[in-house]
Design a protein around this motif. Structure first.
Motif, mmCIF file in Angstrom:
data_model
loop_
_atom_site.group_PDB
_atom_site.id
_atom_site.type_symbol
_atom_site.label_atom_id
_atom_site.label_comp_id
_atom_site.label_asym_id
_atom_site.label_seq_id
_atom_site.Cartn_x
_atom_site.Cartn_y
_atom_site.Cartn_z
ATOM 1 N N LEU A 95 0.823 -1.212 0.000
ATOM 2 C CA LEU A 95 0.000 0.000 0.000
ATOM 3 C C LEU A 95 0.856 1.261 0.000
ATOM 4 O O LEU A 95 0.553 2.236 -0.698
ATOM 5 C CB LEU A 95 -0.922 -0.015 1.217
ATOM 6 C CG LEU A 95 -2.030 1.034 1.250
ATOM 7 C CD1 LEU A 95 -2.939 0.898 0.043
ATOM 8 C CD2 LEU A 95 -2.836 0.896 2.538
ATOM 9 N N SER A 96 1.937 1.258 0.750
ATOM 10 C CA SER A 96 2.762 2.463 0.878
ATOM 11 C C SER A 96 3.652 2.705 -0.335
ATOM 12 O O SER A 96 4.026 3.846 -0.618
ATOM 13 C CB SER A 96 3.632 2.376 2.135
ATOM 14 O OG SER A 96 4.540 1.296 2.049
ATOM 15 N N THR A 97 3.993 1.651 -1.064
ATOM 16 C CA THR A 97 4.904 1.803 -2.206
ATOM 17 C C THR A 97 4.205 1.690 -3.544
ATOM 18 O O THR A 97 4.857 1.761 -4.589
ATOM 19 C CB THR A 97 6.014 0.737 -2.133
ATOM 20 O OG1 THR A 97 5.428 -0.574 -2.228
ATOM 21 C CG2 THR A 97 6.794 0.852 -0.839
ATOM 22 N N HIS A 98 2.888 1.529 -3.533
ATOM 23 C CA HIS A 98 2.170 1.281 -4.785
ATOM 24 C C HIS A 98 2.289 2.432 -5.772
ATOM 25 O O HIS A 98 2.175 3.601 -5.401
ATOM 26 C CB HIS A 98 0.694 1.013 -4.494
ATOM 27 C CG HIS A 98 -0.117 0.818 -5.729
ATOM 28 N ND1 HIS A 98 -0.010 -0.301 -6.525
ATOM 29 C CD2 HIS A 98 -1.033 1.620 -6.340
ATOM 30 C CE1 HIS A 98 -0.826 -0.183 -7.548
ATOM 31 N NE2 HIS A 98 -1.460 0.959 -7.466
ATOM 32 N N ASP A 99 2.518 2.097 -7.021
ATOM 33 C CA ASP A 99 2.557 3.062 -8.123
ATOM 34 C C ASP A 99 1.130 3.275 -8.624
ATOM 35 O O ASP A 99 0.497 2.340 -9.124
ATOM 36 C CB ASP A 99 3.449 2.523 -9.241
ATOM 37 C CG ASP A 99 3.602 3.498 -10.400
ATOM 38 O OD1 ASP A 99 2.886 4.524 -10.429
ATOM 39 O OD2 ASP A 99 4.433 3.220 -11.290
ATOM 40 N N GLN A 100 0.621 4.497 -8.490
ATOM 41 C CA GLN A 100 -0.768 4.781 -8.878
ATOM 42 C C GLN A 100 -1.029 4.548 -10.364
ATOM 43 O O GLN A 100 -2.177 4.456 -10.794
ATOM 44 C CB GLN A 100 -1.125 6.228 -8.510
ATOM 45 C CG GLN A 100 -1.145 6.500 -7.013
ATOM 46 C CD GLN A 100 -2.200 5.680 -6.281
ATOM 47 O OE1 GLN A 100 -3.288 5.460 -6.779
ATOM 48 N NE2 GLN A 100 -1.849 5.212 -5.088
ATOM 49 N N ALA A 101 0.030 4.443 -11.148
ATOM 50 C CA ALA A 101 -0.149 4.169 -12.579
ATOM 51 C C ALA A 101 -0.460 2.704 -12.848
ATOM 52 O O ALA A 101 -0.729 2.322 -13.984
ATOM 53 C CB ALA A 101 1.104 4.575 -13.345
ATOM 54 N N GLU A 102 -0.411 1.869 -11.803
ATOM 55 C CA GLU A 102 -0.685 0.443 -11.944
ATOM 56 C C GLU A 102 -1.983 0.090 -11.214
ATOM 57 O O GLU A 102 -2.000 -0.030 -9.988
ATOM 58 C CB GLU A 102 0.465 -0.378 -11.371
ATOM 59 C CG GLU A 102 1.776 -0.182 -12.112
ATOM 60 C CD GLU A 102 2.929 -0.943 -11.479
ATOM 61 O OE1 GLU A 102 3.983 -1.029 -12.121
ATOM 62 O OE2 GLU A 102 2.764 -1.439 -10.329
#
Length: 447
Positions: A95-102
């Motif tokens: 959740l903390s490292t998620h890339d919003q483009a994915e």
């Protein structure tokens, strides 16, 4: 002859409304075939095109979404192995490292897998579909999963609405009468600004970027305790669902730990129940309804409320309203974002019950007694504790997601343990009538 893959796909208004919200899942141990195996399974599911919804890129400003299957394949990665005891931290890391483009990202962690899904892709049904596909050996060998090719309707909400209210116009009148005095804030749904409508329950949630304080606590009743609750239900509360009984036990457990629980809870209802049996949809078709529950220990009252909501068509009407809000929000996209309402002084519960879903129980876990499944759903708001329950391998599982600065994690942990170990005592103190009822089952934190 070369087949040109479409570059865009038109989704439903409910998908637009619910884009940007999320669920994080951890499951295992499973035979996933590693990064290469998962990519093969996903490629097989996507071979039918964007109708399978995998590979879509959610966009809150339009119903016409880009389709980029290669982006999903690139979002499958490897990390160090974990055990079930490390699920909480692994999910927090995603959740903390998620890339919003994915919109979907998948991390292989030994025999376990952790994945993120944007709810624009679909609701809880799609979460289960993806979970099943990750362990689907036949998909790795080129057989398209059944869920991807199931009969679908192009206008699921319209079909559900016409079938619900067209078959019995009196339903609409009864619904209007019941809605004269809705619970406070029930219609306060927003699709813009600092709050959005949640992907799985149409509830008000914090902006998807505000995730730093999101916490998850999970627990499970043992198989023996679950069976004991079922026997007690058959003897003392015949006809009532285990899901309702367990929700009542959770509510009572939270109150027993000093949590000031609001008398209005948000409950998820699957609108697919209003479709003809031969039709289905992969689109978002779940509605969150605010339900006034002044006494959750009165499970007969809870059962009547649930049945009344379903019979009245309230979930269909709710989802129509969500779609309308979404469309109007896009039309006034240049307006000033609305300010979210202030947090309540009480803790509100939100319930998403998967129940005994056949596809969830068909996941290819390694070992009958070691299966673990945990889903962290975006909290309904800073003042909500969102409960996700399911029956997996004959054991009741529950996950609570919430904002740590508003609710104490240790308090929630104790309440979940109490509900999972002594649900009968919470439902009817002193009514346990067997020796097994007097002992606390072995702690099993698998969800």
């Amino acid at each position: 002859m070369n087949v040109v893959s479409p570059t865009h796909y038109t989704v439903h208004e409910t998908d637009v409304a619910l884009a940007g919200n999320w669920t994080v899942v951890a499951l295992g141990p499973i035979d996933h075939g590693g990064v290469a195996g998962i990519r093969r399974a996903l490629r097989t599911a996507m071979s039918i095109g964007p109708a399978a919804r995998l590979g879509l890129l959610p966009d809150r400003t339009s119903r016409r979404w880009r389709y980029d299957p290669e982006r999903l394949l690139r979002a499958v990665r490897q990390d160090s192995p974990i055990t079930e005891d490390e699920y909480d931290s692994a999910m927090a890391d995603v959740l903390s490292t998620h890339d919003q483009a994915e919109p979907i990202s998948i991390v292989v962690r030994g025999d376990h897998v952790v994945f993120y899904m944007d709810h624009g892709i679909g609701d809880g049904q799609m979460i289960i579909n993806i979970s099943h596909t990750l362990a689907d050996v036949t998909a790795r060998h080129g057989i398209v999963p059944q869920w991807a090719t199931a009969a679908r309707t192009d206008r699921p909400l319209a079909v559900a609405t016409l079938r619900c209210f067209g078959s019995d116009p009196r339903r609409l009148l009864r619904l209007l009468r019941s809605r004269l005095r809705p619970p406070a804030r029930e219609l306060d749904l927003r699709t813009k600004g600092a709050a959005t409508v949640d992907g799985s329950t149409n509830r008000l949630v914090a902006s998807p970027s505000i995730t730093s304080s999101v916490c998850v606590v999970a627990d499970a009743a043992t198989i023996e305790c679950t069976h004991e609750l079922t026997r007690w239900r058959d003897a003392h509360r015949p006809g009532q669902s285990i899901s309702i009984l367990f929700f009542a036990a959770l509510d009572a457990a939270l109150r027993s730990q000093g949590v000031v629980v609001d008398d209005v809870a948000k409950v998820l209802f699957d609108v697919r129940r209003y479709l003809p049996a031969h039709l289905s949809t992969l689109a978002n078709l779940s509605a969150g309804i605010d339900v006034a529950l002044p006494d959750t220990t009165d499970t007969a009252m809870l059962s009547r409320r649930w049945k009344g909501i379903i019979d009245s068509g309230h979930p269909v009407a709710n989802l129509v309203l969500v779609s309308l809000h979404s469309k109007l929000g896009r039309l006034r996209s240049s307006s000033t974002p609305e300010t979210p309402p202030p947090a309540s002084d009480t803790v509100r519960l939100a319930l998403s019950d998967i129940g005994r879903h056949p596809r969830l129980n068909d996941i290819g876990f390694i070992g009958e007694s070691t299966s673990a499944y945990r889903a962290m759903v975006a909290p309904a708001s800073h003042g909500h504790v969102t409960l996700t329950t399911a029956r997996l391998r004959n054991s009741i599982r529950v996950t609570a997601s919430f904002h740590a600065e508003f609710v104490d994690a240790d308090t929630i942990r104790r309440a979940l343990r109490l509900a999972c170990s002594t649900p009968i005592e919470l439902l009817a103190p002193g009514s346990a009538d067997s020796p097994e009822s007097d002992r606390t089952p072995t702690i099993d934190s698998t969800v």
